[in-house]
Write an enzyme that holds these catalytic residues in place. Structure first.
Site, mmCIF file in Angstrom:
data_model
loop_
_atom_site.group_PDB
_atom_site.id
_atom_site.type_symbol
_atom_site.label_atom_id
_atom_site.label_comp_id
_atom_site.label_asym_id
_atom_site.label_seq_id
_atom_site.Cartn_x
_atom_site.Cartn_y
_atom_site.Cartn_z
ATOM 1 N N LYS A 86 42.708 19.867 22.065
ATOM 2 C CA LYS A 86 41.392 19.863 21.412
ATOM 3 C C LYS A 86 40.622 21.075 21.924
ATOM 4 O O LYS A 86 40.497 21.288 23.134
ATOM 5 C CB LYS A 86 40.642 18.576 21.756
ATOM 6 C CG LYS A 86 41.187 17.378 21.001
ATOM 7 C CD LYS A 86 40.506 16.105 21.423
ATOM 8 C CE LYS A 86 39.125 15.969 20.857
ATOM 9 N NZ LYS A 86 38.504 14.674 21.267
HETATM 10 C C1 E4P Z 1 36.164 13.152 19.273
HETATM 11 O O1 E4P Z 1 36.768 14.197 19.332
HETATM 12 C C2 E4P Z 1 35.321 12.684 20.376
HETATM 13 O O2 E4P Z 1 36.172 12.352 21.446
HETATM 14 C C3 E4P Z 1 34.552 11.437 20.101
HETATM 15 O O3 E4P Z 1 34.902 10.821 18.895
HETATM 16 C C4 E4P Z 1 33.094 11.550 20.358
HETATM 17 O O4 E4P Z 1 32.562 10.266 20.209
HETATM 18 P P1 E4P Z 1 31.128 9.829 20.751
HETATM 19 O O5 E4P Z 1 30.104 10.555 19.940
HETATM 20 O O6 E4P Z 1 31.100 8.362 20.513
HETATM 21 O O7 E4P Z 1 31.088 10.182 22.196
#
Ligand code: E4P
Length: 238
Positions: A86
């Site tokens: 990522k």
């Molecule tokens: C995705 O890439 C993130 O890990 C995640 O979905 C962020 O989620 P949150 O806004 O609930 O922290």
């Protein structure tokens, strides 16, 4: 559909992986930090539960393209081909995506809060784009609109498979991995906007198929059955 679980909580992964058809697990630096243990152990533990054939998404934390490239190479050397890196949609992140995608790395662009970030990351070679639906909704924008607009733009300027193979070394498909959901409605709307992949935290995941009327229906079936057949199941009767 591709369902991912957005957590590094080993017990939750065990519980949900046993029941639901998971494509893989996604993490981010906050999710990992919450576990307060060795990073490598966490990722290995996740693979041990879901199986090496499934995928794990782990985020690079460096703030320059140079460091991100090194981190992502190490991720692949350590965990193999089924790790997705990522990478945030910052200037340095996009620069890193361009370099890494040429080397065949699997990339998920993250931290997305606009359709332009989706388009740019896709052009830079990311395979999945992860828009943060709830974080967008939280500031009065619309996570779902981000997804809808990105598909609209890509559809308008669709490239032929031939052109894509030449340019991206693969047939291009815009894979939007809806992320950051706080309720089932957001998941539903994101799917309707065209997203075939979603990553969901354990609490929202377990509510995906919940319906009180389903529970009521099963309770009624069970009590009607028990009046005649007691605790016998079909195993006893066939
Ligand atoms: C995705 O890439 C993130 O890990 C995640 O979905 C962020 O989620 P949150 O806004 O609930 O922290």
């Amino acid at each position: 559909m591709e369902y991912f679980l957005d957590t590094a909580d080993i017990e939750a992964i065990k519980r949900i992986n046993e029941i639901f058809p998971l494509k893989g697990v996604t993490t981010n630096p906050s999710i990992i930090a919450k576990e307060k243990r060795d990073f490598k152990d966490i990722i290995n533990d996740i693979y041990n539960i879901i199986g090496k054939e499934k995928v794990v998404h782990a985020q690079a934390v460096g703030s320059t393209a140079d460091i991100i490239v090194k981190e992502v190479n190490l991720l692949r050397d350590t965990f193999g081909e089924n790790i997705y890196a990522k990478i945030p949609v910052t200037f340095e992140g996009i620069k890193a995506m361009k370099i890494l995608s040429k080397d065949g790395h699997k990339i998920t662009a993250t931290g997305i809060l606009s359709s332009q970030q989706i388009i740019m990351a896709a052009e830079a070679g990311a395979e999945y784009m992860a828009p943060y639906i709830n974080r967008s909704d939280n500031i009065g924008e619309s996570g779902v609109e981000i997804v809808r607009d990105a598909y609209k733009i890509l559809e308008m300027f669709k490239k032929s498979d031939e052109e894509c193979l030449k340019r991206y070394k693969r047939v291009f498909e815009l894979k939007i991995l809806g992320a950051s959901f706080k309720n089932v409605r957001q998941v539903h709307e994101t799917m309707l906007a065209g997203s075939k992949s979603v990553t969901i935290s354990p609490d929202v995941f377990e509510r995906l198929i919940y319906h009180p009327y389903t529970d009521w229906s099963m309770d009624t079936f069970n009590s009607d059955w028990e009046k005649i057949y007691g605790d016998k199941t079909l195993i006893d009767l066939l």
